[in-house]
Write an enzyme that holds these catalytic residues in place. Structure first.
Site, PDB file in Angstrom:
ATOM      1  N   ASP A   1      16.592   0.820 -42.909  1.00 21.06           N
ATOM      2  CA  ASP A   1      17.980   0.845 -42.442  1.00 21.06           C
ATOM      3  C   ASP A   1      18.660   1.999 -43.162  1.00 21.06           C
ATOM      4  O   ASP A   1      18.440   2.195 -44.355  1.00 21.06           O
ATOM      5  CB  ASP A   1      18.667  -0.484 -42.776  1.00 21.06           C
ATOM      6  CG  ASP A   1      19.948  -0.672 -41.992  1.00 21.06           C
ATOM      7  OD1 ASP A   1      20.008  -1.598 -41.164  1.00 21.06           O
ATOM      8  OD2 ASP A   1      20.898   0.122 -42.215  1.00 21.06           O
TER       9      ASP A   1
ATOM     10  N   GLU B   1      14.714  -9.673 -27.350  1.00 24.72           N
ATOM     11  CA  GLU B   1      14.601 -10.808 -28.268  1.00 24.72           C
ATOM     12  C   GLU B   1      15.566 -11.902 -27.814  1.00 24.72           C
ATOM     13  O   GLU B   1      16.661 -11.608 -27.347  1.00 24.72           O
ATOM     14  CB  GLU B   1      14.969 -10.296 -29.671  1.00 24.72           C
ATOM     15  CG  GLU B   1      14.763 -11.274 -30.775  1.00 24.72           C
ATOM     16  CD  GLU B   1      13.395 -11.907 -30.755  1.00 24.72           C
ATOM     17  OE1 GLU B   1      12.408 -11.206 -30.991  1.00 24.72           O
ATOM     18  OE2 GLU B   1      13.307 -13.131 -30.495  1.00 24.72           O
TER      19      GLU B   1
ATOM     20  N   ARG C   1      18.431 -17.135 -31.546  1.00 25.77           N
ATOM     21  CA  ARG C   1      19.837 -17.486 -31.789  1.00 25.77           C
ATOM     22  C   ARG C   1      20.107 -17.450 -33.279  1.00 25.77           C
ATOM     23  O   ARG C   1      19.266 -17.900 -34.070  1.00 25.77           O
ATOM     24  CB  ARG C   1      20.133 -18.922 -31.316  1.00 25.77           C
ATOM     25  CG  ARG C   1      20.127 -19.126 -29.840  1.00 25.77           C
ATOM     26  CD  ARG C   1      20.017 -20.603 -29.526  1.00 25.77           C
ATOM     27  NE  ARG C   1      18.796 -21.172 -30.077  1.00 25.77           N
ATOM     28  CZ  ARG C   1      18.505 -22.461 -30.146  1.00 25.77           C
ATOM     29  NH1 ARG C   1      19.347 -23.348 -29.707  1.00 25.77           N
ATOM     30  NH2 ARG C   1      17.365 -22.878 -30.657  1.00 25.77           N
TER      31      ARG C   1
ATOM     32  N   LEU D   1      25.547 -27.188 -22.567  1.00 26.32           N
ATOM     33  CA  LEU D   1      26.605 -27.915 -21.851  1.00 26.32           C
ATOM     34  C   LEU D   1      27.556 -28.556 -22.860  1.00 26.32           C
ATOM     35  O   LEU D   1      28.131 -29.600 -22.604  1.00 26.32           O
ATOM     36  CB  LEU D   1      25.995 -28.979 -20.932  1.00 26.32           C
ATOM     37  CG  LEU D   1      25.304 -28.477 -19.665  1.00 26.32           C
ATOM     38  CD1 LEU D   1      24.801 -29.641 -18.820  1.00 26.32           C
ATOM     39  CD2 LEU D   1      26.240 -27.600 -18.817  1.00 26.32           C
TER      40      LEU D   1
ATOM     41  N   CYS E   1      26.744 -11.567 -29.278  1.00 26.05           N
ATOM     42  CA  CYS E   1      25.871 -11.364 -28.113  1.00 26.05           C
ATOM     43  C   CYS E   1      26.470 -11.796 -26.780  1.00 26.05           C
ATOM     44  O   CYS E   1      26.595 -10.982 -25.878  1.00 26.05           O
ATOM     45  CB  CYS E   1      24.550 -12.092 -28.348  1.00 26.05           C
ATOM     46  SG  CYS E   1      23.765 -11.561 -29.868  1.00 26.05           S
TER      47      CYS E   1
ATOM     48  N   LYS F   1      29.595  -9.750 -25.700  1.00 20.96           N
ATOM     49  CA  LYS F   1      29.233  -8.331 -25.524  1.00 20.96           C
ATOM     50  C   LYS F   1      28.321  -8.134 -24.314  1.00 20.96           C
ATOM     51  O   LYS F   1      28.530  -7.228 -23.498  1.00 20.96           O
ATOM     52  CB  LYS F   1      28.508  -7.859 -26.796  1.00 20.96           C
ATOM     53  CG  LYS F   1      27.873  -6.497 -26.681  1.00 20.96           C
ATOM     54  CD  LYS F   1      26.942  -6.219 -27.837  1.00 20.96           C
ATOM     55  CE  LYS F   1      25.633  -6.933 -27.658  1.00 20.96           C
ATOM     56  NZ  LYS F   1      24.424  -6.260 -28.035  1.00 20.96           N
TER      57      LYS F   1
HETATM   58  C1  UGA Z   1      22.647 -15.813 -28.027  1.00 20.28           C
HETATM   59  C2  UGA Z   1      21.520 -16.392 -27.144  1.00 20.28           C
HETATM   60  O1  UGA Z   1      21.586 -17.805 -27.144  1.00 20.28           O
HETATM   61  C3  UGA Z   1      20.143 -15.943 -27.654  1.00 20.28           C
HETATM   62  O2  UGA Z   1      19.139 -16.388 -26.763  1.00 20.28           O
HETATM   63  C4  UGA Z   1      20.111 -14.413 -27.717  1.00 20.28           C
HETATM   64  O3  UGA Z   1      18.887 -13.941 -28.260  1.00 20.28           O
HETATM   65  C5  UGA Z   1      21.237 -13.925 -28.621  1.00 20.28           C
HETATM   66  O4  UGA Z   1      22.495 -14.394 -28.091  1.00 20.28           O
HETATM   67  C6  UGA Z   1      21.195 -12.424 -28.625  1.00 20.28           C
HETATM   68  O5  UGA Z   1      21.436 -11.813 -27.582  1.00 20.28           O
HETATM   69  O6  UGA Z   1      20.784 -11.822 -29.632  1.00 20.28           O
HETATM   70  P1  UGA Z   1      23.715 -16.495 -30.385  1.00 20.28           P
HETATM   71  O7  UGA Z   1      24.810 -15.546 -30.030  1.00 20.28           O
HETATM   72  O8  UGA Z   1      23.098 -16.412 -31.719  1.00 20.28           O
HETATM   73  O9  UGA Z   1      22.499 -16.385 -29.321  1.00 20.28           O
HETATM   74  O10 UGA Z   1      24.308 -17.966 -30.270  1.00 20.28           O
HETATM   75  P2  UGA Z   1      24.337 -19.110 -29.160  1.00 20.28           P
HETATM   76  O11 UGA Z   1      23.640 -20.286 -29.686  1.00 20.28           O
HETATM   77  O12 UGA Z   1      23.934 -18.593 -27.841  1.00 20.28           O
HETATM   78  O13 UGA Z   1      25.894 -19.439 -29.119  1.00 20.28           O
HETATM   79  C7  UGA Z   1      26.830 -18.491 -28.633  1.00 20.28           C
HETATM   80  C8  UGA Z   1      28.203 -19.104 -28.576  1.00 20.28           C
HETATM   81  O14 UGA Z   1      28.263 -20.111 -27.563  1.00 20.28           O
HETATM   82  C9  UGA Z   1      28.643 -19.788 -29.858  1.00 20.28           C
HETATM   83  O15 UGA Z   1      29.995 -19.512 -30.091  1.00 20.28           O
HETATM   84  C10 UGA Z   1      28.426 -21.268 -29.573  1.00 20.28           C
HETATM   85  O16 UGA Z   1      29.238 -22.090 -30.358  1.00 20.28           O
HETATM   86  C11 UGA Z   1      28.783 -21.327 -28.098  1.00 20.28           C
HETATM   87  N1  UGA Z   1      28.192 -22.463 -27.380  1.00 20.28           N
HETATM   88  C12 UGA Z   1      26.846 -22.571 -27.284  1.00 20.28           C
HETATM   89  C13 UGA Z   1      29.013 -23.393 -26.767  1.00 20.28           C
HETATM   90  O17 UGA Z   1      30.257 -23.304 -26.834  1.00 20.28           O
HETATM   91  N2  UGA Z   1      28.458 -24.428 -26.076  1.00 20.28           N
HETATM   92  C14 UGA Z   1      27.109 -24.574 -25.963  1.00 20.28           C
HETATM   93  O18 UGA Z   1      26.663 -25.554 -25.294  1.00 20.28           O
HETATM   94  C15 UGA Z   1      26.285 -23.627 -26.584  1.00 20.28           C
END
Ligand code: UGA
Length: 425
Positions: free
Chosen positions: A30, A149, A152, A248, A258, A261
């Site tokens: 990095d 990738e 999460r 859900l 992610c 964006k």
């Molecule tokens: C997300 C994707 O889930 C991953 O598969 C992906 O690899 C990643 O982006 C990425 O592009 O690198 P992440 O952003 O780490 O992962 O987190 P998520 O678990 O997807 O949650 C995203 C947001 O949605 C959080 O604010 C979470 O609290 C919210 N969320 C998630 C809800 O409000 N309800 C749900 O049922 C699930």
């Protein structure tokens, strides 16, 4: 295999540590010297369960190194994995400057075959451009692979080790074989496809997840107005295998680096080509409104927020991470303070002191300290610790026992019995 991972962010550190754990010889580079210095002292820049131990184990085993010297470390590698950030630019399109900087370092290498696997989330067409740029002298020295990738934050190691699928976009047999060798320990289905499809799968998957969240939040808002318990409704919907139970969970809306964006980026991709992207524009719009509902609810119950004290529980965009990028908490704190309210906040892992330089709030040492004398409390992050809060104690320390539960952690009827006015998000 000898691997170089460029980028010591979430994807970079997790990938490097797991490749090393699988027995590969890995260097993670990095350009941020301070970050590398801290990692080499044992301080990871991210909070990710299990990662510190994995990194230390593999460093001690001599399979994992961190360096800020990209050129020096690239020369003897078989695979270079690009895992740099592609943050949103001002117009919603991803900023690819770090990616191209990495590609330029790769092109400056002495001649020799090299696989370049792109794990960064990039617009459709980028891997094709990278391949042209790297091979423009005509000897096809670089084999470019799109390797999106799907991990999460907060469960990154689990997701990396037990993925639902591996998507590999490549255009040559040697590249395909190298990726099969790299990911040999994985048992999941491998989808071999072209560069553009692999890049599209990543955006389309994240946009779908974002859509599912805006969908369930809309149904939750409808339940609140006309009746129906959203938890039971979501359970009932999710049992349909065509829909599925995951994603859900209604709440304050999606945040993080992610989903917001990538949904913006897919909108931009479509608009650039004249494709109607109203579906995903609405997903983003609903998400904005969902955050504002917290403020609306506070005002509905308290009237003007001027002079009111609000406890904000949770600053991270989700549990098990210290990441506050696009966290609903930031916008909620800003809106409360702009309306003259005062915020006391608590988060178990976020560096609250660092954040309080940009936002106006009082960092506290535990949830009850944040709740002390509060006119209302808002749960923003689904930390387990908040699920175990003692409602009786909450009630006794708050000035006005009102809980806006942005993660639906508590039951409204049970809270009412204990004297707390509870409203789901
Ligand atoms: C997300 C994707 O889930 C991953 O598969 C992906 O690899 C990643 O982006 C990425 O592009 O690198 P992440 O952003 O780490 O992962 O987190 P998520 O678990 O997807 O949650 C995203 C947001 O949605 C959080 O604010 C979470 O609290 C919210 N969320 C998630 C809800 O409000 N309800 C749900 O049922 C699930």
């Amino acid at each position: 295999m000898k691997i170089c991972v460029i980028g010591a962010g979430y994807v970079g550190i997790v990938s490097a540590a797991i490749f090393a754990e699988w027995g590969h010889n890995v260097v993670c580079v990095d350009k941020n010297k301070d970050k590398i210095l801290q990692i080499n002292k044992g301080h990871l820049p991210i909070h990710e369960p299990g990662l510190k131990k994995l990194v230390e184990q593999n460093r001690h085993a001599g399979r994992l190194y961190f360096s800020s010297d990209i050129r020096d470390r690239l020369s003897d590698r078989e695979i270079v994995v690009i895992a740099v950030g592609t943050p949103p630019g001002d117009d919603g399109r991803p900023d690819l400057s770090a990616l191209w900087e990495a590609v330029e370092s790769i092109r400056a290498l002495p001649a020799g075959k090299l696989i370049v696997a792109v794990k960064s989330t990039v617009p459709v067409g980028t891997c094709a451009e990278i391949s042209c740029f790297l091979n423009d002298i005509g000897n096809d020295q670089f084999e470019v692979v799109a390797a999106p990738e799907f991990l999460r934050q907060g469960s990154a190691i689990h997701d990396f080790l037990l993925p639902d699928r591996m998507i590999i976009g490549c255009h040559s047999e040697p590249a395909k074989q190298a990726m099969q060798e790299l990911y040999k320990p994985l048992q999941c289905p491998f989808v071999f496809t072209d560069w553009n499809s692999a890049e599209m799968i990543k955006y389309a998957a994240n946009a779908f997840l974002a859509m599912k969240i805006s969908y369930i939040n809309t149904i939750a808002n409808l339940c609140e107005e006309i009746g129906g318990d959203i938890d039971q409704v979501a359970f009932g919907i999710g049992l349909d295998r065509r829909i599925g139970a995951a994603f859900l969970q209604p709440g304050v809306g999606f945040g993080g680096s992610c989903l917001p964006k990538d949904t913006q980026a897919i909108v931009a991709l479509g608009e650039d080509r004249g494709v109607n992207m109203a579906l995903f524009q609405e997903v983003l719009h609903i998400n904005e409104l969902q955050r504002m509902r917290i403020i609306d609810k506070l005002e509905q119950h308290l009237g003007s927020l001027s002079g009111k004290r609000v406890a904000v529980l949770g600053l991270a965009f989700k549990a098990n991470t210290n990441d506050v990028r696009e966290s609903p908490a930031l916008m909620i704190i800003r809106e409360i303070t702009e309306r003259g309210g005062k915020v006391a906040a608590f988060d178990p892992v976020v560096d609250m002191q660092a954040l309080s330089g940009h936002l106006s709030f009082r960092p506290t040492g535990n949830p009850y300290e944040a709740l002390q004398g509060a006119d209302a409390a808002v749960i923003v992050t689904d930390w387990d610790e908040f699920r175990h809060l003692d409602p009786v104690k909450m009630r006794s320390v708050m000035h006005n026992p009102l809980l806006i539960d942005g993660r639906n952690l508590f039951d409204t009827a049970m809270m009412k019995e204990l004297g707390i006015k509870h409203t789901k998000s």
